[in-house]
Design a protein around this motif. Structure first.
Motif, PDB file in Angstrom:
ATOM      1  N   GLY A  34      -2.035  -6.352  -3.513  1.00  0.00           N
ATOM      2  CA  GLY A  34      -1.656  -6.242  -2.110  1.00  0.00           C
ATOM      3  C   GLY A  34      -0.409  -5.417  -1.852  1.00  0.00           C
ATOM      4  N   LEU A  35       0.161  -4.806  -2.866  1.00  0.00           N
ATOM      5  CA  LEU A  35       1.348  -3.977  -2.663  1.00  0.00           C
ATOM      6  C   LEU A  35       1.031  -2.744  -1.824  1.00  0.00           C
ATOM      7  N   VAL A  36      -0.201  -2.272  -1.924  1.00  0.00           N
ATOM      8  CA  VAL A  36      -0.667  -1.173  -1.082  1.00  0.00           C
ATOM      9  C   VAL A  36      -1.950  -1.638  -0.411  1.00  0.00           C
ATOM     10  N   GLN A  37      -1.994  -1.513   0.911  1.00  0.00           N
ATOM     11  CA  GLN A  37      -3.179  -1.904   1.665  1.00  0.00           C
ATOM     12  C   GLN A  37      -3.612  -0.750   2.561  1.00  0.00           C
ATOM     13  N   VAL A  38      -4.915  -0.550   2.626  1.00  0.00           N
ATOM     14  CA  VAL A  38      -5.495   0.470   3.492  1.00  0.00           C
ATOM     15  C   VAL A  38      -6.420  -0.233   4.472  1.00  0.00           C
ATOM     16  N   THR A  39      -6.231   0.066   5.753  1.00  0.00           N
ATOM     17  CA  THR A  39      -7.113  -0.458   6.785  1.00  0.00           C
ATOM     18  C   THR A  39      -7.988   0.686   7.261  1.00  0.00           C
ATOM     19  N   MET A  40      -9.301   0.450   7.249  1.00  0.00           N
ATOM     20  CA  MET A  40     -10.228   1.469   7.721  1.00  0.00           C
ATOM     21  C   MET A  40     -11.365   0.805   8.473  1.00  0.00           C
ATOM     22  N   THR A  41     -12.047   1.626   9.276  1.00  0.00           N
ATOM     23  CA  THR A  41     -13.225   1.111   9.950  1.00  0.00           C
ATOM     24  C   THR A  41     -14.357   1.032   8.936  1.00  0.00           C
ATOM     25  N   ALA A  42     -15.388   0.300   9.298  1.00  0.00           N
ATOM     26  CA  ALA A  42     -16.546   0.194   8.415  1.00  0.00           C
ATOM     27  C   ALA A  42     -17.306   1.504   8.317  1.00  0.00           C
ATOM     28  N   ILE A  49      -2.122   2.614   6.528  1.00  0.00           N
ATOM     29  CA  ILE A  49      -1.760   2.329   5.140  1.00  0.00           C
ATOM     30  C   ILE A  49      -0.441   1.571   5.172  1.00  0.00           C
ATOM     31  N   ARG A  50      -0.398   0.455   4.440  1.00  0.00           N
ATOM     32  CA  ARG A  50       0.837  -0.315   4.327  1.00  0.00           C
ATOM     33  C   ARG A  50       1.259  -0.287   2.864  1.00  0.00           C
ATOM     34  N   ILE A  51       2.510   0.115   2.637  1.00  0.00           N
ATOM     35  CA  ILE A  51       3.045   0.200   1.276  1.00  0.00           C
ATOM     36  C   ILE A  51       4.260  -0.701   1.189  1.00  0.00           C
ATOM     37  N   ASP A  52       4.214  -1.636   0.269  1.00  0.00           N
ATOM     38  CA  ASP A  52       5.355  -2.527   0.042  1.00  0.00           C
ATOM     39  C   ASP A  52       6.501  -1.688  -0.537  1.00  0.00           C
ATOM     40  N   PRO A  53       7.710  -1.819   0.033  1.00  0.00           N
ATOM     41  CA  PRO A  53       8.846  -1.007  -0.429  1.00  0.00           C
ATOM     42  C   PRO A  53       9.145  -1.136  -1.923  1.00  0.00           C
ATOM     43  N   GLN A  54       8.772  -2.243  -2.531  1.00  0.00           N
ATOM     44  CA  GLN A  54       9.113  -2.405  -3.952  1.00  0.00           C
ATOM     45  C   GLN A  54       8.330  -1.467  -4.872  1.00  0.00           C
ATOM     46  N   VAL A  55       7.258  -0.843  -4.378  1.00  0.00           N
ATOM     47  CA  VAL A  55       6.528   0.103  -5.222  1.00  0.00           C
ATOM     48  C   VAL A  55       6.948   1.540  -4.969  1.00  0.00           C
ATOM     49  N   VAL A  56       7.905   1.746  -4.091  1.00  0.00           N
ATOM     50  CA  VAL A  56       8.388   3.093  -3.809  1.00  0.00           C
ATOM     51  C   VAL A  56       9.520   3.400  -4.789  1.00  0.00           C
ATOM     52  N   GLU A  62       3.609   8.820  -9.395  1.00  0.00           N
ATOM     53  CA  GLU A  62       2.228   8.737  -9.864  1.00  0.00           C
ATOM     54  C   GLU A  62       1.648   7.331  -9.676  1.00  0.00           C
ATOM     55  N   THR A  63       2.434   6.311  -9.947  1.00  0.00           N
ATOM     56  CA  THR A  63       1.942   4.939  -9.779  1.00  0.00           C
ATOM     57  C   THR A  63       1.617   4.659  -8.319  1.00  0.00           C
ATOM     58  N   LEU A  64       2.483   5.075  -7.421  1.00  0.00           N
ATOM     59  CA  LEU A  64       2.237   4.881  -5.993  1.00  0.00           C
ATOM     60  C   LEU A  64       0.974   5.631  -5.565  1.00  0.00           C
ATOM     61  N   GLN A  65       0.821   6.842  -6.034  1.00  0.00           N
ATOM     62  CA  GLN A  65      -0.380   7.609  -5.705  1.00  0.00           C
ATOM     63  C   GLN A  65      -1.633   6.905  -6.204  1.00  0.00           C
ATOM     64  N   ASP A  66      -1.584   6.386  -7.421  1.00  0.00           N
ATOM     65  CA  ASP A  66      -2.725   5.659  -7.976  1.00  0.00           C
ATOM     66  C   ASP A  66      -3.043   4.404  -7.163  1.00  0.00           C
ATOM     67  N   LEU A  67      -1.995   3.710  -6.705  1.00  0.00           N
ATOM     68  CA  LEU A  67      -2.211   2.510  -5.896  1.00  0.00           C
ATOM     69  C   LEU A  67      -2.854   2.855  -4.551  1.00  0.00           C
TER      70      LEU A  67
END
Length: 106
Positions: A34-42, A49-56, A62-67
């Motif tokens: 849940g550190l990175v969440q993407v909301t999209m329509t079906a 996109i929600r990114i938890d600051p601790q992964v920045v 590269e890790t953030l991009q992968d997430l």
């Protein structure tokens, strides 16, 4: 034949209603617990996109991009599942009702 056309009209209306519902329904994909969440329509439109600051970490982009990619894949999977649930019953409906006439697009 009139019954088949009436059933085809009903199926088309149901299909259009399901498509409109899918365009508004949202799914959430996530990665990294849940550190990175993407909301999209079906239907696949990314709404946020929600990114938890601790992964920045500027030293580890590269890790953030992968997430982010992982969260998008997860949301896409959820969207496809929702599409299958909504559209599945409609996809085979007329083929059986028409006695297997093989009508295109149905």
């Amino acid at each position: 034949m009139a019954m088949i056309l009436q059933q085809a009209q009903k199926m088309q209306e149901q299909l259009m209603a399901a498509q409109a519902e899918l365009a508004e329904a949202e799914v959430i994909g996530q990665a990294g617990n849940g550190l990175v969440q993407v909301t999209m329509t079906a239907t696949g439109d990314v709404r946020g996109i929600r990114i938890d600051p601790q992964v920045v970490d500027p030293e580890d982009i590269e890790t953030l991009q992968d997430l982010v990619v992982g969260a998008i894949h997860d949301a896409t999977r959820a969207a496809q599942q929702m599409q299958a649930e909504k559209m599945g019953p409609l996809a085979g409906g007329l083929g059986d009702a028409a006695g297997g006439l093989g009508l295109p697009g149905v």
